[in-house]
Each structure stands twice: as structure tokens, then as C-alpha cells.
Design an enzyme around this catalytic site. Structure first.
Site, PDB file in Angstrom:
ATOM      1  N   ARG A 160      17.865 -27.570  32.807  1.00 35.39           N
ATOM      2  CA  ARG A 160      17.078 -27.655  31.561  1.00 35.39           C
ATOM      3  C   ARG A 160      15.630 -27.313  31.900  1.00 35.39           C
ATOM      4  NH1 ARG A 160      15.902 -34.180  30.952  1.00 35.39           N
ATOM      5  NH2 ARG A 160      15.439 -34.486  33.148  1.00 35.39           N
TER       6      ARG A 160
ATOM      7  N   CYS B   8      12.174 -18.970  29.584  1.00 36.22           N
ATOM      8  CA  CYS B   8      11.009 -18.103  29.621  1.00 36.22           C
ATOM      9  C   CYS B   8      10.142 -18.450  28.409  1.00 36.22           C
ATOM     10  CB  CYS B   8      11.456 -16.652  29.543  1.00 36.22           C
ATOM     11  SG  CYS B   8      10.070 -15.532  29.287  1.00 36.22           S
TER      12      CYS B   8
ATOM     13  N   ASN C  97      10.785 -31.094  25.376  1.00 30.26           N
ATOM     14  CA  ASN C  97      10.789 -32.228  26.295  1.00 30.26           C
ATOM     15  C   ASN C  97      10.104 -31.812  27.588  1.00 30.26           C
ATOM     16  OD1 ASN C  97      11.919 -35.038  26.654  1.00 30.26           O
ATOM     17  ND2 ASN C  97      12.624 -34.077  28.535  1.00 30.26           N
ATOM     18  N   GLU C  98       9.111 -32.551  27.979  1.00 29.24           N
ATOM     19  CA  GLU C  98       8.450 -32.349  29.274  1.00 29.24           C
ATOM     20  C   GLU C  98       8.291 -30.875  29.648  1.00 29.24           C
ATOM     21  OE1 GLU C  98      10.385 -34.838  32.221  1.00 29.24           O
ATOM     22  OE2 GLU C  98       9.212 -36.553  31.543  1.00 29.24           O
TER      23      GLU C  98
ATOM     24  N   CYS D  10       6.773 -11.964  31.219  1.00 21.73           N
ATOM     25  CA  CYS D  10       5.657 -12.861  31.566  1.00 21.73           C
ATOM     26  C   CYS D  10       4.600 -12.121  32.380  1.00 21.73           C
ATOM     27  CB  CYS D  10       6.171 -14.091  32.317  1.00 21.73           C
ATOM     28  SG  CYS D  10       7.068 -15.223  31.229  1.00 21.73           S
TER      29      CYS D  10
ATOM     30  N   GLU E 272       8.409 -42.549  27.232  1.00 22.22           N
ATOM     31  CA  GLU E 272       9.561 -42.919  28.060  1.00 22.22           C
ATOM     32  C   GLU E 272       9.134 -43.878  29.151  1.00 22.22           C
ATOM     33  OE1 GLU E 272      11.725 -39.725  29.915  1.00 22.22           O
ATOM     34  OE2 GLU E 272      11.615 -38.455  28.145  1.00 22.22           O
TER      35      GLU E 272
ATOM     36  N   TRP F 201      16.265 -41.018  40.259  1.00 25.35           N
ATOM     37  CA  TRP F 201      15.763 -39.860  41.007  1.00 25.35           C
ATOM     38  C   TRP F 201      14.740 -40.227  42.075  1.00 25.35           C
ATOM     39  CZ3 TRP F 201      10.651 -40.106  39.929  1.00 25.35           C
ATOM     40  CH2 TRP F 201      10.271 -40.628  38.677  1.00 25.35           C
TER      41      TRP F 201
ATOM     42  N   LYS G 147      23.981 -40.717  34.678  1.00 28.52           N
ATOM     43  CA  LYS G 147      24.861 -41.850  34.323  1.00 28.52           C
ATOM     44  C   LYS G 147      24.432 -43.153  34.981  1.00 28.52           C
ATOM     45  CE  LYS G 147      28.541 -40.545  37.621  1.00 28.52           C
ATOM     46  NZ  LYS G 147      27.962 -39.240  37.992  1.00 28.52           N
TER      47      LYS G 147
ATOM     48  N   HIS H  90      21.169 -43.814  35.535  1.00 28.47           N
ATOM     49  CA  HIS H  90      19.774 -44.078  35.159  1.00 28.47           C
ATOM     50  C   HIS H  90      19.741 -45.297  34.248  1.00 28.47           C
ATOM     51  CE1 HIS H  90      15.794 -43.629  33.445  1.00 28.47           C
ATOM     52  NE2 HIS H  90      15.531 -42.639  34.267  1.00 28.47           N
TER      53      HIS H  90
HETATM   54  C1  GLA Z   1      12.319 -37.461  32.131  1.00 27.35           C
HETATM   55  C2  GLA Z   1      13.060 -36.789  31.000  1.00 27.35           C
HETATM   56  C3  GLA Z   1      14.239 -37.575  30.527  1.00 27.35           C
HETATM   57  C4  GLA Z   1      14.992 -38.183  31.669  1.00 27.35           C
HETATM   58  C5  GLA Z   1      14.055 -39.030  32.486  1.00 27.35           C
HETATM   59  C6  GLA Z   1      14.734 -39.727  33.639  1.00 27.35           C
HETATM   60  O1  GLA Z   1      11.259 -38.200  31.761  1.00 27.35           O
HETATM   61  O2  GLA Z   1      12.229 -36.483  29.917  1.00 27.35           O
HETATM   62  O3  GLA Z   1      15.062 -36.695  29.777  1.00 27.35           O
HETATM   63  O4  GLA Z   1      15.558 -37.170  32.455  1.00 27.35           O
HETATM   64  O5  GLA Z   1      13.075 -38.194  33.025  1.00 27.35           O
HETATM   65  O6  GLA Z   1      13.842 -40.580  34.314  1.00 27.35           O
HETATM   66 ZN    ZN Z   2       9.329 -15.000  31.414  1.00 29.07          ZN
END
Ligand code: GLA
Ligand code: ZN
Length: 692
Positions: A125, A129, A163-164, A174, A322, A330, A371, A373
Site C-alpha cells: 500500500r 505514483c 492514509n499516511e 515523475c 491513530e 512492527w 492480525k 496488532h
Molecule cells: C499506520 C497505518 C495503519 C496501521 C498502523 C499500524 O499508522 O496508518 O493503517 O498500519 O500504522 O501501527
Molecule cells: Zn511516478
């Protein structure tokens, strides 16, 4: 007491007509569509956990568009209705953070190309681009459909954009966009670029913008100006991708605020550039509590620093988007938060200006990488767990904090932590490997955290005028305009603290000629002739002249890593000198009066005790506002928010043992109890006291 603080007005709540602390979690019903009984149970459990909002559809593209042009919104319709019917708000995400396989197969140009010029395969994920027109178009379309469908839905509270965001793409599209960015920046003048990048070195001069490629491990990677411009481009391109995402939402739902979840001091994006297009800042916070190298209070101090960055980005309340209710999956060791730490860590965010406590994740999935987390609901599936009880208790407490929503933090001190400066420091070749820009900024922040004095953490181009004290650790890069601003800030009466490695280069990493600290020599009253980087086992020390023993515990403090060899200019006052080596007796700390203000220059990286004592004295001299607590014990943090005539003191014990705070006064917002004098806090206990 700080009288002026009580005149401050609160901000309106982030979500219109929702004057409550948001308590919620990332919720992935799209993983459970085949188990409707689980989805029903979720709502029952959410209410028990005192949740009032969930973040949904973050990675739901496949569930929303199973094949190109075929849309399946029914499950989301049902979910939105169910949330609304149960008084739970939706933080609705745009699903661009991950793509369905059909899209990558049919439109491979959306797959990111790494710096080694290899195109990714489908998977993972956060790896699209940012330039590919197809993906931009697709995202805009999808977001428009979401806004059209749910824009007026009573559950919709907030947009969670993607997301992030992070990483970079080196694909041909690019590359072309990067060249365009450079043509704009250097006004089509390749020689201007060559001058700023110093490309005559190793015959790397370019004759045309078309010859330029992004940095690569097997290509150009040592032109620091190129590296900096690439980092700036990546921020600009990510921002423009995000603007493209937001456009239909702004058009169709102007009243629904937008945010994207940031990642603390993630270095790949300059968040100061992205903040203006967001209505509210939010971030994802995963501290390594209870680790084997530093204490919880040291962890808490660094996290306080990052919360303060997030608050400072807009100088208003932010969201904790979050955090984990228990553990992550992780870190090298995914240790459980000890009882009490979950609430304490969450309240710390609120203390620094968050108007929410949100989690990743609501429920543990059955398979794949997350799973194990932490989640509010475990595989076990019921509410009688330690984690669920802690979350529910916190949720009930947050319901008592409506009056704090929108309150403000007032800071008279700013620490400069600047992304572009970090890029330059990290990428330069030379000095030593222990440059540690962020830890150095945190070490200058910590004395204030210890004293209970609030601090804004700003970038180098922010307005300095609201502050009595500005601290700019290792401001190696001074961008155009920054030296002038610092100069007039001091001339007008401000107090500025500078350190070794100040103003060596301009914004393109070209060294200033004529001596360091560049254009700030007159303000600092010093000339830094050389810098001596030390091996990790080397130390030197500094001895203070006329140490004021009310504040300074010692006369001599050790230093390591960096000893700059400086000369004090005429009129500047030497406060401390080196004790050994060939620069024995040379200045190590200098004070210079400039205009109506003062500049301090610390030439060496000193032990923390020196910073503690130095800033204790400065805080007293500048009369920085703080709580009138006599002494705050080690590991206890005190933060203040205020607004509409009230002040809220957050007292938080990050020690694994109890601690006593003297001189407190106020009403406990949770228990209603009146506290005067002594307050004993158990391990990881916290209190919020209201004073009117
Ligand atoms: C990030 C992501 C989440 C998840 C958490 C796990 O912050 O945005 O989707 O993967 O990490 O800590
Ligand atoms: Zn690109």
C-alpha cells in the site's frame, strides 16, 4: 497565575455542532462483510467502549469498485445508516492509500518506480505514483462519488484523506514533473541551477533541464542541492495529489473538515507545506513505551515535542488519529502497554492540544500482516478484556472533557525544528555521524517540558515575533529571509539561542562565504572558525565564568560529539570556555546583546544538565509563564490548556512509581474533587485540574 491566559477564546469544535472529544478507531467492516453478526456486534461494543466516531473505508477501494466502473456502495450505505442510528460518527476516508489488483494490472503506470528505477509489482500500500494522470483522475472521481453519496449523511463528520502519504516515485512521469518543477524554480535558467547546485564539481554541470534525473543509488546522489530540490518536489507533488483529492470534497461538502494522518517527524515530507490545505491536523502516534534503552519519561518528552509540532502546524487543536490500545506489530519487541499507560498516553495528546483519542484498530483482523496488532476488540471478540475495559474507562472519562474541546495552548517559547534543515543536515557529507538533529532539538525542548513551560515547535520561516524566546538548535541551513527575520527579532528585543552548526549553508546547501554562522555573525557575536567532531568515546568539558549557583548546579559540564572553535567578537561576553585540548580556554558559550535583544551561542554539544540549568536561568530572567508549582518531580509532565475564562492543568506521571506534586490547586475535572496543596499520583496516573 497567568491572568492574560484566561481571556483567551476557545476555538469552535473541529466538527461542527460536535463539541465533544472524539473517541474512535480505524474500522474495517469491509474485511468482515461475510459475517454480518460481527458487524452488528461491533456497534454494540462501540457503544460499550464509549466510542463516538470510527474511521472507515481507508483501504476499501476493492470493496467500493470491484471491477473498473462497477460500484458497490450498498455495504457502506448500510454501515453509514447503522452508525448514524447509533449516534456514532463517520470519519470517512478516501481510499487512495491502496489499489485493487485490477487497477494495477490495467494501468501499470500507477505503480511506483523506486530510486533504482525498478517498477513495483502490485501489492502492499502507500505506493502509487503521485503524478500519473489516470490515478489522479480515478481518485477524483471516486472522491466525488463518495461526497455525492454521503455528503449530507448525518453520520459524516470528517474526511480522512488517503492514509499516511509518504515515499517517492521515480517513474518517467515523475521525472518530467520534477524537471518542470526545476524549470519553474530556476526560471528556465540552467546556469542558475548549476550555480546553486555547484555542479562544476566533478564536471556534473547540466546543459539542459532535460538532462536532469532524480537522485538514484546508481546515478547522481551527491549533489546536495539536487537532493534538497528532489525532497521539495516530492512534498509539492504529494501536496498537489492531495489537493486533487480534496477538490471535489470542498466543492460538494464545504462544511466537512478535511485532514490526512501525518506521521510525526517522518522525514520524507515537509508537513509545514501540507498543513495549509488541511482544515485540521491529525497524526498517528506509536511510542515505544517500556523499552530497554530509555525511560518512559524520556519517551514521553519526545512524544510531547511531536504533539507540539502538530499543534504548532496550525496553532490550534489537532487530532490523535491513530494510537494503539495495547501493542503494535512492527516494533522489534511489541510490548504491551502496562496498565494505566494507555489512558496516560492518550491524555498526554489531549494535554498538548488534541481534541480526540483515536486508535488503530477497532478489531483485529483474522489474517494478513496486522492480525497481531493491538485493537480494542481482540480475536476473543468480547468486552471482558483488560484492554477493552481500559478503553471503555477512558472513553467515559473523555465524555467529561467537553469543556476542554477547543481550548488553547499559549507558548512564549519556540523551538525551531525544520524539515528542510533536517534534510540538509542528514544528507551532507562530513562532520560526524552523530548529527542527531531531532534528538538535539528534543534536548533543548526537554528543560521546558520538565519545568511545565509550554513550547511551540516551529519551522524556520514561522513568525518569531509572538515569542519571548526562540531556540534554533543546529540551524545549519538558513533559507532566504530567515537571517533577516532572526536579526530583526533580536533587534526588537527577542532572545535567541543558537548552537554549533548554525548558518553554514543557504537553502540549496551552498556554504556561506566570509565565515560561519553565515549572515548571523553580527547577531551571534561570534565567528566559528572550525568545528571539531568527536568520537563517541571522546569528551571535553566547559567551565562557566561566574556561574550563577542559584541555577547552575556545577561550574563544569561535559560536552561531546561537537566542539566548535569560536571567537567572540568585540562586545560579546564569554560565559564559558573549553577545558581541554588545543582549544582550552577558548569560548564555548557566548552572549551578545544585539539591538534591544540578546543572542546566546552554544558552541559545544553539552550534557543535558547544562541545558537544564541554562534554560532554568533564562526562564526566570525572561519571566516565562509557568504554573506556580514549586517543583515538578522528574518524570511528571505538566501541560496547560485554557480558554473562555478557565485554565486546565494536566498533571501526568510517566514514572512506574508514585510521585508527589506540591502546590496544586483546582477542581479535578473527572472526579469533581477539590485539590489544594499536595497531589499524589500513582504510577502512570494523571489528573486534569480546572482553575477559573
Ligand atoms: C499506520 C497505518 C495503519 C496501521 C498502523 C499500524 O499508522 O496508518 O493503517 O498500519 O500504522 O501501527
Ligand atoms: Zn511516478
Amino acid at each position: 497565575m497567568q491572568n492574560n491566559k484566561t481571556e483567551i477564546q476557545k476555538f469552535p469544535p473541529i466538527v461542527k455542532d460536535f463539541p465533544h472529544m472524539i473517541h474512535g478507531a480505524d474500522y474495517n467492516p469491509d474485511q468482515w462483510l461475510s459475517m454480518p453478526e460481527i458487524l452488528k456486534e461491533d456497534v454494540r461494543l462501540m457503544k460499550l467502549a464509549h466510542m463516538n466516531a470510527v474511521s472507515i473505508a481507508i483501504f476499501a477501494w476493492k470493496a467500493l469498485e470491484p471491477e473498473e466502473g462497477v460500484y458497490t456502495f450498498a455495504w457502506l450505505d448500510e454501515l453509514m445508516d447503522r452508525l448514524a442510528a447509533n449516534g456514532i460518527g463517520a470519519v470517512l476516508a478516501t481510499p487512495s492509500g491502496a489499489r485493487p489488483a485490477w487497477m494495477d494490472a490495467a494501468h501499470p503506470e500507477v505503480l511506483r518506480v523506486s530510486a533504482n528505477r525498478v517498477r513495483n509489482l502490485h501489492g502492499q500500500r502507500h505506493n502509487h505514483c503521485y503524478t500519473a494522470p489516470y490515478y489522479r483522475e480515478k481518485v477524483r472521481q471516486m472522491n466525488r462519488m463518495l461526497a455525492e453519496r454521503y455528503g449530507k449523511h448525518p453520520a459524516l463528520k470528517l474526511w480522512h484523506i488517503s492514509n499516511e502519504y509518504g515515499g517517492d516515485c521515480h517513474c518517467p512521469l515523475c521525472q518530467e514533473a520534477f524537471r518542470e518543477f526545476l524549470r519553474n524554480k530556476y526560471q528556465n535558467d540552467i546556469n542558475a541551477l548549476n550555480d546553486q547546485w555547484w555542479t562544476r564539481f566533478w564536471s556534473h554541470e547540466f546543459s539542459d533541464f532535460d538532462e536532469i534525473e532524480s537522485p538514484s543509488p546508481h546515478g547522481e546522489n551527491q549533489i546536495h542541492g539536487l537532493h534538497l530540490d528532489w525532497m521539495r518536489f516530492v512534498t509539492a507533488q504529494t501536496k498537489s495529489f492531495m489537493e486533487n483529492e480534496i477538490a471535489p470534497l470542498r466543492e460538494l461538502t464545504p462544511d466537512i473538515p478535511v485532514t490526512t494522518n501525518l506521521m510525526g517527524t517522518y522525514e520524507g515530507l515537509n508537513y509545514w507545506e501540507m498543513a495549509p490545505i488541511m482544515d485540521v491536523i491529525s497524526w498517528d502516534n506509536y511510542p515505544q513505551w517500556h523499552n530497554d534503552s530509555v525511560s518512559d519519561s524520556q519517551v514521553a518528552c519526545r512524544i510531547g515535542f511531536i504533539h507540539d509540532i502538530n499543534r504548532s502546524l496550525k496553532k490550534k487543536p489537532f487530532l490523535l488519529m491513530e494510537s494503539t490500545p495495547s501493542q503494535v506489530n512492527w516494533q522489534p519487541v511489541n510490548k504491551l502497554k502496562r496498565p494505566g499507560m494507555h489512558a496516560l498516553s492518550s491524555i498526554q495528546a489531549v494535554a498538548h492540544g488534541a481534541d480526540s483519542v483515536q486508535y488503530f484498530q477497532w478489531r483485529k483482523g483474522r489474517g494478513s500482516s496486522e492480525k497481531f496488532h493491538g485493537a480494542v476488540v481482540d480475536h476473543y471478540g468480547k468486552e471482558d478484556t483488560r484492554v477493552f475495559r481500559e478503553v471503555a474507562k477512558l472513553g467515559a472519562d473523555l465524555e467529561k472533557l467537553d469543556e476542554i474541546v477547543g481550548t488553547v495552548t499559549v507558548s512564549e517559547t519556540a523551538v525551531i525544528y525544520d524539515w528542510e534543515n533536517k534534510w540538509a543536515i542528514d544528507h551532507l557529507q562530513g562532520l560526524n555521524q552523530h548529527r542527531d538533529y531531532e534528538p538535539t532539538c528534543v534536548s533543548h525542548y526537554k528543560p521546558f517540558w520538565d519545568m511545565g513551560i509550554s513550547v511551540d515547535v516551529n519551522c524556520m520561516t514561522e513568525d518569531f515575533s509572538p515569542y519571548k524566546l526562540v531556540i534554533a538548535p543546529m540551524l545549519y541551513m538558513t533559507k532566504a529571509g530567515v537571517t533577516e527575520k532572526l536579526r530583526s527579532y533580536v533587534a526588537e528585543g527577542g532572545t535567541l539561542v543558537l548552537t554549533y552548526c548554525t548558518s553554514y549553508v543557504n537553502e540549496n546547501d551552498l556554504c556561506y562565504l566570509g565565515g560561519f554562522p553565515g549572515e548571523l555573525m553580527d547577531v551571534a557575536g561570534v565567528w566559528a572558525e572550525e568545528i571539531d567532531p568527536l568520537y563517541p568515546t571522546d569528551t571535553n568539558s566547559i567551565t562557566l565564568y561566574n556561574a550563577d549557583r542559584v541555577y547552575f548546579e556545577k561550574e563544569r559540564y561535559t560536552c561531546r560529539d561537537f566542539c566548535e572553535i569560536i571567537h567572540a567578537k568585540e562586545g560579546a561576553e564569554v560565559l564559558a570556555v573549553y577545558d581541554s585540548d588545543f582549544y582550552t580556554g577558548m569560548p564555548a558559550v557566548v552572549r551578545n546583546r544585539y539591538g534591544k535583544g540578546t543572542c546566546y551561542y552554544m558552541a559545544a554539544r553539552t550534557e543535558p544538565a547544562y541545558l537544564r540549568d541554562f534554560y532554568r536561568k533564562l526562564a526566570a530572567e525572561l519571566n516565562l509563564q509557568r504554573l506556580d508549582y514549586t517543583e515538578i518531580p522528574d518524570g511528571v509532565s505538566v501541560q496547560t490548556r485554557c480558554g473562555n475564562g478557565a485554565q486546565y492543568d494536566f498533571i501526568m506521571n510517566f514514572n512506574p512509581d508514585s510521585a508527589v506534586v506540591e502546590g496544586v490547586s483546582g477542581t479535578d475535572v473527572i472526579s469533581g474533587e477539590n485539590l489544594q496543596g499536595q497531589c499524589r499520583l500513582q504510577a502512570y496516573e494523571w489528573r486534569i485540574l480546572r482553575r477559573s
